[in-house]
Write an enzyme that holds these catalytic residues in place. Sequence first.
Site, PDB file in Angstrom:
ATOM      1  CE  LYS A  40      37.710 114.220   9.888  1.00  0.00           C
ATOM      2  NZ  LYS A  40      37.872 114.430  11.340  1.00  0.00           N
ATOM      3  NE  ARG A 140      39.916 115.136  18.477  1.00  0.00           N
ATOM      4  CZ  ARG A 140      38.946 115.017  17.559  1.00  0.00           C
ATOM      5  NH1 ARG A 140      38.560 113.814  17.151  1.00  0.00           N
ATOM      6  NH2 ARG A 140      38.361 116.088  17.046  1.00  0.00           N
ATOM      7  CG  HIS A 170      35.431 118.249  17.416  1.00  0.00           C
ATOM      8  ND1 HIS A 170      35.106 118.515  16.109  1.00  0.00           N
ATOM      9  CD2 HIS A 170      34.977 117.000  17.681  1.00  0.00           C
ATOM     10  CE1 HIS A 170      34.493 117.461  15.587  1.00  0.00           C
ATOM     11  NE2 HIS A 170      34.398 116.531  16.526  1.00  0.00           N
ATOM     12  NE  ARG A 223      35.632 121.991  13.083  1.00  0.00           N
ATOM     13  CZ  ARG A 223      35.349 122.513  14.286  1.00  0.00           C
ATOM     14  NH1 ARG A 223      35.568 123.806  14.518  1.00  0.00           N
ATOM     15  NH2 ARG A 223      34.850 121.760  15.250  1.00  0.00           N
ATOM     16  CE1 TYR A 268      39.255  80.044   4.581  1.00  0.00           C
ATOM     17  CE2 TYR A 268      38.228  82.148   3.997  1.00  0.00           C
ATOM     18  CZ  TYR A 268      39.205  81.189   3.793  1.00  0.00           C
ATOM     19  OH  TYR A 268      40.139  81.365   2.806  1.00  0.00           O
ATOM     20  CB  CYS A 314      36.137  85.106   1.929  1.00  0.00           C
ATOM     21  SG  CYS A 314      35.114  83.633   2.073  1.00  0.00           S
ATOM     22  CG  MET A 315      41.273  89.261   1.910  1.00  0.00           C
ATOM     23  SD  MET A 315      43.032  88.858   1.779  1.00  0.00           S
ATOM     24  CE  MET A 315      43.390  88.344   3.451  1.00  0.00           C
ATOM     25  CG  ASP A 316      40.245  88.128  -1.858  1.00  0.00           C
ATOM     26  OD1 ASP A 316      40.747  89.222  -1.585  1.00  0.00           O
ATOM     27  OD2 ASP A 316      40.822  87.033  -1.665  1.00  0.00           O
TER      28      ASP A 316
END
Length: 386
Positions: A40, A140, A170, A223, A268, A314-316
């Site tokens: 998953k 759950r 689980h 699992r 930043y 930073c983002m990148d």
Amino acid sequence: MAVGIHRKTIAYIDKQAIIHNVQQEMKRLDKDTVLYAVVKADGYGHGAIEVAKAAKKGGASGFCVAILDEALELREAGFTEPILILGLVDVKYVELLVLNKFSVTVGSLDWLEKANEIIRVNEYNEKLYVHIALDTGMGRIGIRTKEELQEIERWLDGNERICFEGVFTHFATADSPDQKQFEKQVSKFNILVESLHRKPPFVHTANSATALWHKSSSSNLIRFGIAMYGLNPSGGVLSEPYQLTPAMKISSEVNYVKQMQEGDTIGYGATYSASQGEWVGTVPIGYGDGWPRGLQGQDVLVDGKRCEIIGRVCMDQCMIRLPYEVEEGSEVILVGQSQEQLITLQEIADHLNTIHYEITCGLTARIPRRYDNTSIANSDKKTNIF
């Protein structure tokens, strides 16, 4: 999302490590117990299809996913093995479940009644295979009482359209040294299962942690999730019964180098001020790639030396303090080994006060996954990419 194939930020996935981890667990299983590989969340960020191929080679006889679309992805890739969907699926998609021969998790009689009517009206030739979820303490999804479970069993008894294939739960604390909650759940699960007049073919409780540290727990289907990727479910609190080999290495490069003056600021918010003569490198990875902003202060490896991430991620991009001037293009190991130094996903998780699951699952599609057969322990050597 565009995949960044034109930069050197890459997640290398060692398929041989996945094969090894599955094989190690297979050696411990009883002859009547099967192992389903949990792929998953795109194989916990490792790539579901390639992981499934490796797991199958290691001995997995089926797969677990969380949502219907993940199951469809496997079928479309040509996998014919059993696939168990662990999450709930809207009953309106029963046709997809039946025609693709998926096993599906069920948590109520109402869902079964609606599914049965859809199958009856459409006169499908194939049966629907269901696993009844029992909520024994996870809170759950799942049946909570003997009365509910027995009602479902009576309803399923003799049903020609729906096959009662499995029952499961689980555990919330199988990876904890404190066994109180685990034992409480085991007891409740056993009471519920024993209330059945006839057990289904699969009775299963074992996720990775249960398989590793509670072998005696009654389960004829494993699992196998996070341990398949070479990661300790307990975060190292409990010792592994056999060696798990990590499957992921993350590398990038220093693509810009500069020498700073005293007081020069980085990033930043100007949260870091350089000392006179410091060498600083820029690395093309950031939170847009799933490299979290909170990793300021975490080390990466350059030439076998630990280099601190300085300033906010930073983002990148992110910036690192170098021990000396290095050539642009020098390799940066974010997760993996460089000479004698090693940075693990557990170290990254500890820095962020989270779990390694979140780190791998959070890596975005912008980072390409490349698959090889060289273990992370040898990650500083060149590898042959499939």
